[in-house]
Structure formats: structure tokens, C-alpha cells
Motif scaffolding. Structure first.
Motif, short mmCIF file in Angstrom:
data_model
loop_
_atom_site.label_atom_id
_atom_site.label_comp_id
_atom_site.label_asym_id
_atom_site.label_seq_id
_atom_site.Cartn_x
_atom_site.Cartn_y
_atom_site.Cartn_z
N ASP A 117 7.62 -22.07 -6.20
CA ASP A 117 6.97 -22.00 -4.89
C ASP A 117 5.81 -21.02 -4.94
N LYS A 118 4.88 -21.21 -4.01
CA LYS A 118 3.73 -20.32 -3.89
C LYS A 118 4.19 -18.97 -3.34
N LEU A 119 3.63 -17.89 -3.89
CA LEU A 119 3.89 -16.55 -3.38
C LEU A 119 2.88 -16.22 -2.29
N ILE A 120 3.28 -15.35 -1.38
CA ILE A 120 2.36 -14.92 -0.32
C ILE A 120 2.22 -13.41 -0.37
N GLN A 121 1.10 -12.93 0.16
CA GLN A 121 0.94 -11.50 0.34
C GLN A 121 1.10 -11.23 1.83
N ARG A 122 2.13 -10.45 2.16
CA ARG A 122 2.36 -10.13 3.57
C ARG A 122 1.16 -9.40 4.14
N GLU A 123 0.93 -9.58 5.41
CA GLU A 123 -0.21 -8.96 6.09
C GLU A 123 -0.20 -7.45 5.90
N ASP A 124 0.98 -6.83 5.98
CA ASP A 124 1.03 -5.37 5.87
C ASP A 124 0.93 -4.88 4.42
N ASP A 125 0.82 -5.80 3.45
CA ASP A 125 0.58 -5.43 2.05
C ASP A 125 -0.88 -5.59 1.64
N LYS A 126 -1.71 -6.13 2.50
CA LYS A 126 -3.12 -6.32 2.16
C LYS A 126 -3.84 -4.97 2.15
N GLU A 127 -4.83 -4.84 1.24
CA GLU A 127 -5.47 -3.55 1.00
C GLU A 127 -6.02 -2.90 2.27
N GLU A 128 -6.75 -3.64 3.08
CA GLU A 128 -7.33 -3.06 4.30
C GLU A 128 -6.25 -2.57 5.26
N THR A 129 -5.16 -3.33 5.36
CA THR A 129 -4.05 -2.92 6.23
C THR A 129 -3.40 -1.65 5.69
N VAL A 130 -3.21 -1.58 4.39
CA VAL A 130 -2.60 -0.40 3.77
C VAL A 130 -3.48 0.82 4.02
N LYS A 131 -4.79 0.69 3.86
CA LYS A 131 -5.70 1.81 4.10
C LYS A 131 -5.62 2.31 5.54
N LYS A 132 -5.60 1.37 6.49
CA LYS A 132 -5.49 1.75 7.91
C LYS A 132 -4.18 2.49 8.17
N ARG A 133 -3.10 1.97 7.61
CA ARG A 133 -1.80 2.58 7.82
C ARG A 133 -1.73 3.97 7.20
N LEU A 134 -2.36 4.17 6.05
CA LEU A 134 -2.37 5.49 5.43
C LEU A 134 -3.17 6.49 6.25
N GLU A 135 -4.27 6.05 6.85
CA GLU A 135 -5.04 6.94 7.73
C GLU A 135 -4.17 7.38 8.91
N GLN A 136 -3.49 6.41 9.52
CA GLN A 136 -2.61 6.75 10.64
C GLN A 136 -1.44 7.62 10.17
N TYR A 137 -0.94 7.32 8.99
CA TYR A 137 0.16 8.10 8.43
C TYR A 137 -0.24 9.57 8.29
N ASP A 138 -1.43 9.80 7.74
CA ASP A 138 -1.90 11.18 7.59
C ASP A 138 -2.03 11.89 8.93
N GLU A 139 -2.65 11.22 9.88
CA GLU A 139 -2.85 11.82 11.20
C GLU A 139 -1.53 12.19 11.86
N ARG A 140 -0.53 11.35 11.70
CA ARG A 140 0.73 11.54 12.40
C ARG A 140 1.76 12.33 11.60
N THR A 141 1.72 12.21 10.28
CA THR A 141 2.78 12.76 9.47
C THR A 141 2.55 14.21 9.05
N LYS A 142 1.31 14.60 8.82
CA LYS A 142 1.07 15.99 8.42
C LYS A 142 1.63 16.99 9.44
N PRO A 143 1.46 16.76 10.75
CA PRO A 143 2.08 17.68 11.71
C PRO A 143 3.61 17.66 11.64
#
Length: 181
Positions: A117-143
Motif C-alpha cells: 500500500d501507499k504510505l502517507i505523510q501525516r499533516e502534523d509530520d510535514k516540515e512546515e507544520t513541525v516548524k510551526k509547532r516547534l515555535e509554539q513549543y518554545d514560546e509555551r514550554t520554556k516558561p
């Protein structure tokens, strides 16, 4: 995994969380705290380890009121390593098998080894999504990390690979946490 399980079950909380995840946003505190608290209530008589929670000071404070935290362990991995690892994941939806183009690639790129079967890349695994999530992670997690540091509950483990971080983490669990039972 709790969020993904709720999404798979198409529960109300799962569907609400999915809206945020598809947009590359972190799921709001109230949703995540409720989900985790419901699971922890089932484990009250046992020891447990949370992975990826809490992520904000608000979540930490709410969690501490219900289930006081003794230790906060932080895996400190450079963003470029996280982006490469996560954006290299491809999934076979029917089985849940996950491949990584760098660490455990399929025999034929884009095709599941067992079914063809064909493999898929989940939306939350795509590079742009990961970058956005890491930015939010830094903003929220460092405190949040500072919150636990102020209470002398934070220990960080730095590295770029599991082989580098895991031995330090395992030794800490063995010598500090499990020795206090």
C-alpha cells in the motif's frame, strides 16, 4: 498518543483537538489537561511517566493541583534534528506502521513493505507544520521548564540521538527515581 487515540475513536474531544492539529497548532490547555487527568485517575495507585505533558505553566499548575509532580525530565534536542526526524516519517494508515526515510526506510520509497500500500505523510509530520509547532513549543514550554526549575524538579538531558540521550536518562531513572521507592 492519547490525542491520536481520541481522534481515531472520533470522540468529541478528539475531533476538537484534530482541528488545532491540522492547522499546525498546539491543542489548547483545557482540552489536554482534561484528557490527561482522565487517564491519570485510572492510574492513581501506580507510578507513571508523562511524555510531552505538561507543556505550559498553566498545564503544569493544573496538573500539580490534581497530581503533584515530583520530577520534570526534559529531553533537549536541537530543532534541526527534530525537524529532520519528524518530517522524515511516513505511515501506513491501516496498520499504523511508521517508517523513517533516514532511520528505517521502506524497501521501496513510499510503499509499505508488508502490503504494498501507499504510505502517507501525516499533516502534523510535514516540515512546515513541525516548524510551526516547534515555535509554539518554545514560546509555551520554556516558561514551564522555568516553573519546574524554580522548584528544583527539572533535570535536562541534551543530545542529538537516542543512543546519546537514553543512557543518561536511564541512569537518572535508576539512580534517582527508582532508588527512592
Amino acid at each position: 498518543d492519547l490525542l491520536r487515540n481520541e481522534i481515531t475513536k472520533k470522540s468529541a474531544i478528539g475531533m476538537e483537538a484534530q482541528v488545532y492539529m491540522k492547522q499546525g497548532k498546539l491543542v489548547p490547555d483545557d482540552i489536554v489537561v482534561k484528557l490527561v487527568a482522565d487517564q491519570l485517575k485510572l492510574l492513581e495507585a501506580e507510578n507513571w511517566l508523562l511524555d510531552g505533558f505538561p507543556r505550559t505553566v498553566e498545564q503544569a499548575k493544573k496538573l500539580d493541583k490534581m497530581f503533584p509532580i515530583k520530577y520534570c525530565l526534559n529531553l533537549d534536542v536541537p530543532h534541526e534534528v527534530v525537524i529532520k526526524r519528524v518530517s522524515s516519517r511516513w505511515t501506513h494508515l491501516a496498520s499504523g506502521r511508521v517508517y523513517n526515510t533516514f532511520y528505517s526506510p521502506p524497501k521501496v520509497m513510499g510503499i509499505d513493505d508488508e502490503t504494498g500500500d501507499k504510505l502517507i505523510q501525516r499533516e502534523d509530520d510535514k516540515e512546515e507544520t513541525v516548524k510551526k509547532r516547534l515555535e509554539q513549543y518554545d514560546e509555551r514550554t520554556k516558561p514551564m521548564l522555568a516553573y519546574y526549575q524554580q522548584q528544583n524538579k527539572l533535570t535536562s538531558f541534551s543530545g542529538t540521538t537516542s543512543d546519546e540521550i537514553f543512557p543518561k536518562f536511564a541512569e537518572y531513572l535508576k539512580s534517582v527515581i527508582f532508588s527512592k521507592r
